[in-house]
Design a protein around this motif. Sequence first.
Motif, PDB file in Angstrom:
ATOM      1  N   VAL A 197     -19.370  15.581 113.333  1.00 43.18           N
ATOM      2  CA  VAL A 197     -20.157  14.883 112.322  1.00 43.18           C
ATOM      3  C   VAL A 197     -21.577  15.420 112.312  1.00 43.18           C
ATOM      4  O   VAL A 197     -22.167  15.676 113.367  1.00 43.18           O
ATOM      5  CB  VAL A 197     -20.133  13.367 112.588  1.00 43.18           C
ATOM      6  N   ASP A 198     -22.118  15.599 111.115  1.00 43.92           N
ATOM      7  CA  ASP A 198     -23.468  16.126 110.960  1.00 43.92           C
ATOM      8  C   ASP A 198     -24.474  14.978 110.844  1.00 43.92           C
ATOM      9  O   ASP A 198     -25.126  14.599 111.809  1.00 43.92           O
ATOM     10  CB  ASP A 198     -23.510  17.039 109.729  1.00 43.92           C
ATOM     11  N   ARG A 199     -24.591  14.369 109.659  1.00 43.85           N
ATOM     12  CA  ARG A 199     -25.584  13.327 109.433  1.00 43.85           C
ATOM     13  C   ARG A 199     -25.289  12.613 108.132  1.00 43.85           C
ATOM     14  O   ARG A 199     -24.395  13.002 107.381  1.00 43.85           O
ATOM     15  CB  ARG A 199     -26.994  13.928 109.377  1.00 43.85           C
ATOM     16  N   ILE A 200     -26.079  11.592 107.862  1.00 39.88           N
ATOM     17  CA  ILE A 200     -26.018  10.862 106.597  1.00 39.88           C
ATOM     18  C   ILE A 200     -27.200  11.280 105.737  1.00 39.88           C
ATOM     19  O   ILE A 200     -28.323  11.405 106.222  1.00 39.88           O
ATOM     20  CB  ILE A 200     -26.052   9.344 106.845  1.00 39.88           C
ATOM     21  N   VAL A 201     -26.940  11.511 104.452  1.00 41.94           N
ATOM     22  CA  VAL A 201     -28.018  11.808 103.516  1.00 41.94           C
ATOM     23  C   VAL A 201     -27.899  10.902 102.296  1.00 41.94           C
ATOM     24  O   VAL A 201     -26.804  10.498 101.914  1.00 41.94           O
ATOM     25  CB  VAL A 201     -28.027  13.295 103.068  1.00 41.94           C
ATOM     26  N   ASN A 202     -29.031  10.590 101.716  1.00 42.64           N
ATOM     27  CA  ASN A 202     -29.126   9.741 100.533  1.00 42.64           C
ATOM     28  C   ASN A 202     -29.403  10.623  99.331  1.00 42.64           C
ATOM     29  O   ASN A 202     -30.354  11.407  99.331  1.00 42.64           O
ATOM     30  CB  ASN A 202     -30.266   8.737 100.765  1.00 42.64           C
ATOM     31  N   LEU A 203     -28.572  10.513  98.290  1.00 42.80           N
ATOM     32  CA  LEU A 203     -28.666  11.405  97.140  1.00 42.80           C
ATOM     33  C   LEU A 203     -28.635  10.620  95.832  1.00 42.80           C
ATOM     34  O   LEU A 203     -28.186   9.480  95.788  1.00 42.80           O
ATOM     35  CB  LEU A 203     -27.487  12.397  97.135  1.00 42.80           C
ATOM     36  N   ASN A 204     -29.084  11.266  94.760  1.00 46.02           N
ATOM     37  CA  ASN A 204     -28.869  10.766  93.411  1.00 46.02           C
ATOM     38  C   ASN A 204     -27.501  11.234  92.945  1.00 46.02           C
ATOM     39  O   ASN A 204     -27.130  12.395  93.166  1.00 46.02           O
ATOM     40  CB  ASN A 204     -29.929  11.311  92.452  1.00 46.02           C
ATOM     41  N   TRP A 205     -26.764  10.365  92.250  1.00 43.80           N
ATOM     42  CA  TRP A 205     -25.458  10.773  91.737  1.00 43.80           C
ATOM     43  C   TRP A 205     -25.593  11.925  90.748  1.00 43.80           C
ATOM     44  O   TRP A 205     -24.663  12.721  90.588  1.00 43.80           O
ATOM     45  CB  TRP A 205     -24.753   9.602  91.059  1.00 43.80           C
ATOM     46  N   ASP A 206     -26.752  12.037  90.083  1.00 42.07           N
ATOM     47  CA  ASP A 206     -26.866  13.130  89.106  1.00 42.07           C
ATOM     48  C   ASP A 206     -27.014  14.494  89.769  1.00 42.07           C
ATOM     49  O   ASP A 206     -27.015  15.519  89.100  1.00 42.07           O
ATOM     50  CB  ASP A 206     -27.992  12.880  88.096  1.00 42.07           C
ATOM     51  N   THR A 207     -27.143  14.534  91.092  1.00 42.56           N
ATOM     52  CA  THR A 207     -27.125  15.815  91.806  1.00 42.56           C
ATOM     53  C   THR A 207     -25.720  16.173  92.281  1.00 42.56           C
ATOM     54  O   THR A 207     -25.508  17.233  92.853  1.00 42.56           O
ATOM     55  CB  THR A 207     -28.060  15.787  93.030  1.00 42.56           C
ATOM     56  N   ILE A 208     -24.771  15.265  92.056  1.00 44.84           N
ATOM     57  CA  ILE A 208     -23.381  15.480  92.448  1.00 44.84           C
ATOM     58  C   ILE A 208     -22.629  15.997  91.234  1.00 44.84           C
ATOM     59  O   ILE A 208     -22.640  15.369  90.178  1.00 44.84           O
ATOM     60  CB  ILE A 208     -22.731  14.171  92.948  1.00 44.84           C
ATOM     61  N   GLN A 209     -21.962  17.130  91.376  1.00 42.07           N
ATOM     62  CA  GLN A 209     -21.284  17.766  90.251  1.00 42.07           C
ATOM     63  C   GLN A 209     -19.771  17.777  90.459  1.00 42.07           C
ATOM     64  O   GLN A 209     -19.290  17.775  91.595  1.00 42.07           O
ATOM     65  CB  GLN A 209     -21.784  19.206  90.084  1.00 42.07           C
TER      66      GLN A 209
END
Length: 309
Positions: free
Chosen positions: A109-121
């Motif tokens: 396991v690496d880590r948890i990151v917080n993202l905007n859904w609009d950066t997910i393609q």
Amino acid sequence: MASLLDSVDQRTQLVGENRLEILMFRLSSRQIFAINVFKVQEVLHLPKLTLMPKRHPVVCGVIHLRGQTLPVIDLACAIGMRPIVPDANSTIIVTEYNRTVQAFLVGGVDRIVNLNWDTIQPPPGGAGRQHYLTAITKVDDKLVEVIDVEKVLAEIVPYNVRVSRERLDDPVLARARGREVLLVDDSSTALNQLRDTLIQLDLSFHVATDGLKALQKLKAWSQEGIDVTEKLLMVITDAEMPEMDGYRLTTEIRQDPALRDLYVVLHTSLSGSFNEAMVKKVGCNAFLSKFQPDLLVDAVRARLAALEQ
């Protein structure tokens, strides 16, 4: 590793903000994969593994954890990669999908990151493991592939989509024939499950693979002069999707005068207790946990009955 999940308690703050947290990990290569933190219960070293006769090829065995017996799934093997050989130092991710709990064997396991859904393609087309992805993104300029866990699980234990005869004989459901429904989900497996269930009611379907495409379709109909509320019996949407999630889609629908009266059902594999609390926040009409064909039909019946009042 327990501290890795400390941020999960703040996850409700992300709802309606078109954001998500992903847990990043590796399998049997250097490639980074991810799943939504909402579905993760814990990350820990592999407890004692018990082998089972006649188990599915991607199931390593079972473990006993906190009073539950859980299957351990080799996630690398399940998506067509080189299998991971379990040992005392192996890592598992314990998850809950569609009211079932299972552990996935991973390489680390690496880590948890917080993202905007609009950066997910959406993932690119192709063979191999591409069929097991719902999305891709980049974190620190590294490609991260989001796994379609619903597809993985459906290949291990196929879902039953048959609606009970008792429900199909309900005269209220006869009024569903020919009505139109918009289905919104980034998982082809989930879309097929929805279609295979609802076709038994003679419903007609429109499909969108993320919230943004669904919103664009709805607005296009409205701009053509179509009364979308009359056109659609309901919108059935997943929660987590690339570009725009189901919560944000619902928020956008409620803010549009031409769409605000649409009947929206949140249909997701995420935790039921969590989603039921969030449904009111964003304005969904109902929540359904995947995948329960009879309850899906009950939701259609409830909508039809309400229209007659």
